[in-house]
Design a protein around this motif. Sequence first.
Motif, PDB file in Angstrom:
ATOM      1  N   LEU B  67       0.477  -1.365  -0.151  1.00 30.84           N
ATOM      2  CA  LEU B  67       0.198   0.347  -0.225  1.00 30.84           C
ATOM      3  C   LEU B  67       0.775   1.069  -0.164  1.00 30.84           C
ATOM      4  O   LEU B  67       0.541   1.730  -0.399  1.00 30.84           O
ATOM      5  N   MET B  68       1.921   1.282   1.011  1.00 30.80           N
ATOM      6  CA  MET B  68       3.152   2.187   0.977  1.00 30.80           C
ATOM      7  C   MET B  68       4.302   1.653   0.364  1.00 30.80           C
ATOM      8  O   MET B  68       4.509   1.017   1.358  1.00 30.80           O
ATOM      9  N   PHE B  71       5.211  -0.901   3.756  1.00 31.10           N
ATOM     10  CA  PHE B  71       3.831  -1.112   4.340  1.00 31.10           C
ATOM     11  C   PHE B  71       3.109  -2.118   3.753  1.00 31.10           C
ATOM     12  O   PHE B  71       2.780  -0.462   2.901  1.00 31.10           O
ATOM     13  N   PHE B 133      -0.448  -2.070  10.510  1.00 32.24           N
ATOM     14  CA  PHE B 133      -0.575  -1.565   9.519  1.00 32.24           C
ATOM     15  C   PHE B 133      -1.982  -2.107   8.798  1.00 32.24           C
ATOM     16  O   PHE B 133      -3.260  -0.802   9.198  1.00 32.24           O
ATOM     17  N   VAL B 136      -4.900  -1.744  11.632  1.00 29.07           N
ATOM     18  CA  VAL B 136      -5.444  -0.810  12.334  1.00 29.07           C
ATOM     19  C   VAL B 136      -5.672   0.168  11.300  1.00 29.07           C
ATOM     20  O   VAL B 136      -7.046   0.755  11.351  1.00 29.07           O
ATOM     21  N   LEU B 137      -6.189  -0.236   9.809  1.00 25.77           N
ATOM     22  CA  LEU B 137      -6.740   0.426   8.729  1.00 25.77           C
ATOM     23  C   LEU B 137      -8.349  -0.786   8.800  1.00 25.77           C
ATOM     24  O   LEU B 137      -9.274   0.317   9.152  1.00 25.77           O
ATOM     25  N   GLU B 140     -10.559   1.131  12.513  1.00 28.80           N
ATOM     26  CA  GLU B 140     -10.352   2.520  11.651  1.00 28.80           C
ATOM     27  C   GLU B 140     -12.287   2.161  11.401  1.00 28.80           C
ATOM     28  O   GLU B 140     -12.718   2.901  11.114  1.00 28.80           O
ATOM     29  N   MET B 177      -2.690   4.691  16.049  1.00 33.97           N
ATOM     30  CA  MET B 177      -2.417   4.798  15.415  1.00 33.97           C
ATOM     31  C   MET B 177      -0.964   5.353  15.470  1.00 33.97           C
ATOM     32  O   MET B 177      -0.275   4.748  14.618  1.00 33.97           O
ATOM     33  N   VAL B 178      -0.938   6.635  16.391  1.00 35.17           N
ATOM     34  CA  VAL B 178      -0.182   7.518  16.572  1.00 35.17           C
ATOM     35  C   VAL B 178       0.963   6.109  17.105  1.00 35.17           C
ATOM     36  O   VAL B 178       1.973   6.075  17.043  1.00 35.17           O
ATOM     37  N   VAL B 180       0.900   2.972  16.871  1.00 34.92           N
ATOM     38  CA  VAL B 180       1.473   1.813  15.689  1.00 34.92           C
ATOM     39  C   VAL B 180       3.088   2.334  14.952  1.00 34.92           C
ATOM     40  O   VAL B 180       4.413   1.987  14.826  1.00 34.92           O
ATOM     41  N   VAL B 181       2.277   3.651  14.543  1.00 36.17           N
ATOM     42  CA  VAL B 181       3.626   3.831  14.125  1.00 36.17           C
ATOM     43  C   VAL B 181       5.066   4.430  14.952  1.00 36.17           C
ATOM     44  O   VAL B 181       6.383   4.717  14.238  1.00 36.17           O
ATOM     45  N   HIS B 184       6.326   1.819  14.623  1.00 39.42           N
ATOM     46  CA  HIS B 184       7.621   1.276  13.331  1.00 39.42           C
ATOM     47  C   HIS B 184       8.847   2.645  13.443  1.00 39.42           C
ATOM     48  O   HIS B 184       9.348   1.661  12.781  1.00 39.42           O
ATOM     49  N   PRO B 189       9.982  -2.148  10.059  1.00 38.30           N
ATOM     50  CA  PRO B 189       8.360  -2.858   9.714  1.00 38.30           C
ATOM     51  C   PRO B 189       8.118  -4.132   9.754  1.00 38.30           C
ATOM     52  O   PRO B 189       9.213  -4.770   9.687  1.00 38.30           O
TER      53      PRO B 189
END
Lengths: 101, 506, 503
Positions: B67-68, B71, B133, B136-137, B140, B177-178, B180-181, B184, B189
């Motif tokens: 996706l990114m 990630f 990742f 979390v997606l 939410e 999310m914060v 998790v980021v 990472h 990752p």
Amino acid sequence: MIPSQIYVIAGAGLVSVGVFAWVVRRHLVRRMMGVNILSTGVFMMLIGGARRVEGGPDGVPQAMVLTGIVVAVSATALGLALIQRIYDQRGERSVEERGPM
Amino acid sequence: MSVLFWLPLAVVLSSMVPGLAIFLLREDQVVARTALNLLGALTKLALIAAMVFGVYRGQIYETRFPLMPGFDLVLHASALPMLFVVLSAVLWLITTIYAIGYLERSPGRSRFFGFFSVCVSATTGIALSGNLFTFVLFYELLTLATYPLVVHRGTREALRAGKIYLAYTLTGGTALMVAVVWMHTVVGPFDFTEGGALAAHYEDHHQALIILFWVMVASLGVKAALVPLHGWLPVAMVAPAPVSALLHAVAVVKAGAYGIVRLVYDVYGITFVRELGLGTGLAIWASITILYASLRALSQDKLKRMLAYSTVSQVAYIILGVGLGGPLASVGGIVHLVHQGVMKITLFFCAGNLAETLGVHRISQTRGVARRMPWTMAAFTIGALGMIGVPPLAGFISKWTLGTGAMASGSPWALAVLAASSALNAAYFLPVVFRAYFQEPLRPWPREGDAGRLETHLSLLVPPVITALLVIAMGLWASSTASPLSWVELIVTRIYPDPESGIGGL
Amino acid sequence: MRGLPLISASIWVPLLGALFVSLWPRRYAARCGIGASIASAAAALLLVVAVALSGPRRERLGGWGAPAGIELWIDGFSALMIAMTAVVGGVVSVYALAYFRAKDSSGDPQRQEVEGRREAYFWRIWLLVWAAINGVFASADLFNLYVTLEVVGLGAVSLVALAGGRALPAAMRYLFVTLSGSLLYLLGVVLIYSEVGTLALFQAGESLIAGTLAQAALVVMVVGLALKTALFPLHFWLPPAHADAPAAVSALLSALVIKVTFYILVRLWVVVFPASVSQPVGEALMLLGLIAVIWGSWRALRQQRLKMLVAYSTVAQVGYLFLVFGLGPRADGSAGWQAGAYFAISHACAKGAMFLAAGAIARAVGHDQIEEMRGVGARLALPFFAFGLGGISLMGLPPSGGYVSKWLFITSAAATGDVIVVIAVALGGLLAAAYVFRVLALAFERAPREGAPSLRPIPATLGWSALVLGAVAVALGLAAGAPLALLEVGLPFGQSLAEGVTP
């Protein structure tokens, strides 16, 4: 003091006059004139400050100023047309010094 | 890129696509909507059945695409995800049938079933996610998809509940999310790994990882309704009964609990958690939740609110099992994920039936209701007895395993928590049962639904009966290979690779 | 494809379109305009594909090189911006087709004349603005940037003025702002030219040395461009201008026009000014950006009018854009810059969708007072759904472009341990959720028994085109790979994203 510096200093003066008019004045036509003076000042600085080529004028700033004047003229036209429309639709008070702007 | 590669994604999409199609239907296209709903649910079940066999034989299904940069979206079907997926898919089918009967003739059904299906897709995505990742997606997405269900009735009260629900869950989600980021950026990752992904990194980041652990547990604890983060759950009771059933038994609350399970087993790893000394804190937090929520449930008069507090306390059992550590306690905790889901959904179906058929919302109104609705109250009783932990029902199996696990892992105090909570469970469930069976109704029911020869509509009656039978079956045949218990033992042998901690104590 | 003049085509096609619309009789304006829009979007997307496949492109107009001629230059960053313009512009054009048409039905001939003229002017000016926006993104010299920027600004002012009534003073104020903003920028250009003697972006960057003059040039340019991008506290002009314009125009302004000045600032930062000069200014901009995020969101929460709420949300989102000037140079790799660029395109789609949806809702209800919209949701499901899709991206929830950029923002802030930025970004998302759901709750609220607002029928195109933009904003979260890969073409930020992600 060489002549080009006079241009720069005068240009800077015009810029400050223009900014003053734009910030302090409320009448729309005066503010429009302020913006015009501001642009004239910038153009003068451009001509005066950008003389680098020895023995002869530098063509690039001249071309830039020409283009800039064209832009300024059309912007002024647009502004005046807008002021006219505001005057037509909302009456004198809205363009005056004490207008709602 | 074989068929196997796409299988997990197909499981997620099998409910997403019908859901999006339902949005386009008009209100009066009942047949098309029902067909789409059931088609999606059955397709999902078929796909999952195929995957369960594969996973049992040791096959791993994985969908992965980037996706990114750095990630990937990973959907990974191994033993633990399959447990949650099966639970959600089976209960979803049953809840869909229930909801079709429940919402008959009410407005906004296309919208409701559309979001309902998006919701199951999100839950399946959470279950199958193969890294934080992806987790979390979908986590939410679940929040977004459940909001319309909570406010479905459109009343002032429902909108207020929706606002509170969002305030809690979105804050929790943002914190997650914060965290998790941040994690990472600390360790780079990584994917979920059975036995713990962080095992190789723990030399120099102890402090950061401890803080991150608690931030993540707290943000997952919002959905898992750990005290004091549980405030949204009783308020969200204004939603229609199928939604409450869904929020409590399968989707939202379980998403939080499941997240904590994965955090402990697949991110930090059980050995690392023990080394950092995080497990005991988790178990204590869970115990406080269990006791506090049981006490609160005791003083409720509204049936659904009581069930809500009961959920808060029962879900904490899962966390308790995870926090205690040791294979047996883990089995008890994880198997409760399934058992609690089936028992609680039965209770909510029954509460919905009482409210929909007779207008009974309060415990004080349930006097003698068993004579009017014998099947419903029988199912309710089975669910309630299961919650209390009466053998041979499903709840007994999880509590017994948890208890022996607590002893095995050297935390006998947890036994006291279990005993106290069981006593409290009995104290708030048994009066309802007693009233329903042994007291006379004082006045006529607030509303008398017209249901023909049966006590209520068939599609409202069948789901609780089925789930009640499941509660009995999961208890009676707990030792058969097809039971959730055996499956969980399979999971736990993979989490605890070392042979001497085998789980032969059952 | 190497030899084709694709860059200039992306400018010429909308420009010729504007000319055609002006020359044809007015009653054909819409048909002509939509045809030109489709052609422009196609030309732009062709250019983007070419850049993605075969790398950065350079073109010398008429064979003249610098200094007298005009050089056009496209790398991944500008290609992405051109793609954003094409997508948003294309969808808004379809919307405008129905938006300006729908009013005609009143039957009053004088009113119809006014509406017809308004529609014709919209297409003329919008195509001109489109050409100028592409011009900005393709320019490789400072003065050309000034000219195209000025065309964008004047066009935008005229578009705002199309609404008439209370939009006129807003347009007037916008005109003063945009004029003085670009004059300040021009002043900076003058200072740079007097120092280095060239206007070409990359040469100027190579020979500009840190000093008082560079400092002064940077400050005037930053003030001018921040004024035009509406960075707090210079945002005063934006809410009325964006809220009172016709909905299609609001979408264009919020989605595209403010991105133009942001783009120029990023270019100046990366290419022209030495890091030692821009570093402190960047930190200050980031601080203002943080304040803008909180302040704008707070103000949005307090608004009574739907379009005003969306406009203040733009003020908040502009704050996120300015975070990159602090984060971009600081972080390893280009995560900060990438976050900003990705944020710009996802905000364009999301905010476009929201303004289009708000316009459709306001058109149906007859006004845009939020309090008086209770109970309209069930009958306006489509625009509210589109609003929600855009809102997801604004809140930074997955799956959406906003989520990806927020992830990148937090990554680069966390990498440098900047807790305040992380908290502000998270808090901004929550505040966005508060104001977005304030609107979305309307969609679910049951209509009151009596006094439910009556609705006018609106063309379905309005809702669907908003939905398409919202769906693009969501899709940007599911397929972030391709746009982020495009951003690497020609390495516009000097480094690759991958260098920052894996420690």
